[in-house]
Design a protein around this motif. Sequence first.
Motif, PDB file in Angstrom:
ATOM      1  N   GLU A 136       8.002  14.361 -12.032  1.00 38.22           N
ATOM      2  CA  GLU A 136       8.726  15.166 -13.012  1.00 38.22           C
ATOM      3  C   GLU A 136       7.763  15.738 -14.055  1.00 38.22           C
ATOM      4  O   GLU A 136       7.881  16.905 -14.442  1.00 38.22           O
ATOM      5  CB  GLU A 136       9.802  14.318 -13.693  1.00 38.22           C
ATOM      6  CG  GLU A 136      10.680  15.088 -14.638  1.00 38.22           C
ATOM      7  CD  GLU A 136      11.781  14.232 -15.239  1.00 38.22           C
ATOM      8  OE1 GLU A 136      12.253  14.588 -16.322  1.00 38.22           O
ATOM      9  OE2 GLU A 136      12.156  13.228 -14.625  1.00 38.22           O
ATOM     10  N   LYS A 138       4.558  16.379 -13.604  1.00 38.04           N
ATOM     11  CA  LYS A 138       3.768  17.421 -12.936  1.00 38.04           C
ATOM     12  C   LYS A 138       4.585  18.706 -12.803  1.00 38.04           C
ATOM     13  O   LYS A 138       4.078  19.803 -13.043  1.00 38.04           O
ATOM     14  CB  LYS A 138       3.309  16.951 -11.555  1.00 38.04           C
ATOM     15  CG  LYS A 138       2.403  17.943 -10.860  1.00 38.04           C
ATOM     16  CD  LYS A 138       1.923  17.405  -9.553  1.00 38.04           C
ATOM     17  CE  LYS A 138       1.009  18.308  -8.780  1.00 38.04           C
ATOM     18  NZ  LYS A 138       0.980  19.702  -9.098  1.00 38.04           N
ATOM     19  N   LYS A 139       5.843  18.566 -12.443  1.00 37.13           N
ATOM     20  CA  LYS A 139       6.716  19.733 -12.306  1.00 37.13           C
ATOM     21  C   LYS A 139       6.877  20.437 -13.657  1.00 37.13           C
ATOM     22  O   LYS A 139       6.862  21.668 -13.732  1.00 37.13           O
ATOM     23  CB  LYS A 139       8.074  19.286 -11.759  1.00 37.13           C
ATOM     24  CG  LYS A 139       8.976  20.399 -11.337  1.00 37.13           C
ATOM     25  CD  LYS A 139      10.220  19.856 -10.674  1.00 37.13           C
ATOM     26  CE  LYS A 139      11.109  20.951 -10.165  1.00 37.13           C
ATOM     27  NZ  LYS A 139      12.309  20.434  -9.514  1.00 37.13           N
ATOM     28  N   ASP A 142       3.670  22.304 -14.399  1.00 34.55           N
ATOM     29  CA  ASP A 142       3.609  23.512 -13.575  1.00 34.55           C
ATOM     30  C   ASP A 142       4.524  24.599 -14.122  1.00 34.55           C
ATOM     31  O   ASP A 142       4.157  25.780 -14.156  1.00 34.55           O
ATOM     32  CB  ASP A 142       3.975  23.196 -12.121  1.00 34.55           C
ATOM     33  CG  ASP A 142       2.941  22.334 -11.427  1.00 34.55           C
ATOM     34  OD1 ASP A 142       1.816  22.225 -11.951  1.00 34.55           O
ATOM     35  OD2 ASP A 142       3.278  21.772 -10.367  1.00 34.55           O
ATOM     36  N   LYS A 143       5.703  24.179 -14.545  1.00 36.37           N
ATOM     37  CA  LYS A 143       6.660  25.142 -15.096  1.00 36.37           C
ATOM     38  C   LYS A 143       6.126  25.736 -16.401  1.00 36.37           C
ATOM     39  O   LYS A 143       6.229  26.942 -16.635  1.00 36.37           O
ATOM     40  CB  LYS A 143       8.004  24.454 -15.318  1.00 36.37           C
ATOM     41  CG  LYS A 143       9.149  25.383 -15.563  1.00 36.37           C
ATOM     42  CD  LYS A 143      10.459  24.616 -15.566  1.00 36.37           C
ATOM     43  CE  LYS A 143      11.636  25.556 -15.622  1.00 36.37           C
ATOM     44  NZ  LYS A 143      12.914  24.854 -15.599  1.00 36.37           N
TER      45      LYS A 143
END
Length: 179
Positions: A136, A138-139, A142-143
């Motif tokens: 979560e 990392k996501k 990235d976002k």
Amino acid sequence: MATKIRLQRHGKKGKPFYYVVVADSRAPRDGKFIERIGSYNPNTNPATIVLDFEKSLDWVNKGAQPTDTARAILSSQGVLYKKHLQGGVKKGAFDETKAEELFTTWTEGKASRVEGEKSTLASSKAEAKKAALAAEAKKKEDKAAAIAAKNAPVAEEAPAEEEVEAAEGTEENTEETEG
């Protein structure tokens, strides 16, 4: 009268909860029973089994026949092993103290295996939670990077377009001079 040790289903659809009962073999599954000797909840991990050991041992010694699932429950709780040891005492294979010693050793081993299983499940659940949090995070990074990239190139796109137009203009000029 033939008696059976069996499960009586309760709970809602998809979430069963069972009582371990002694009933006449002709009675319906959830119908009249002689005595309730415990409960079994397969919804928990590991399954929760609450059993009156003395009552169940007494009924097994009286000749009540357990169903397949009830036999597995009685076996996991040690009722059938205790009956087996009592049979050995009656036959003179060993004395009562040796039987109690064997049963105590078995019970302690069973308890350690169950605790090991619980700790393994807890550690794997914690690792899964940690992995989910890392994924979560990392996501989220990235976002955030994608949003930053989307907002930052707006100021840089204008010079890039000018360079492209300038390059196209030079290509047109070279074609005109060649032609």
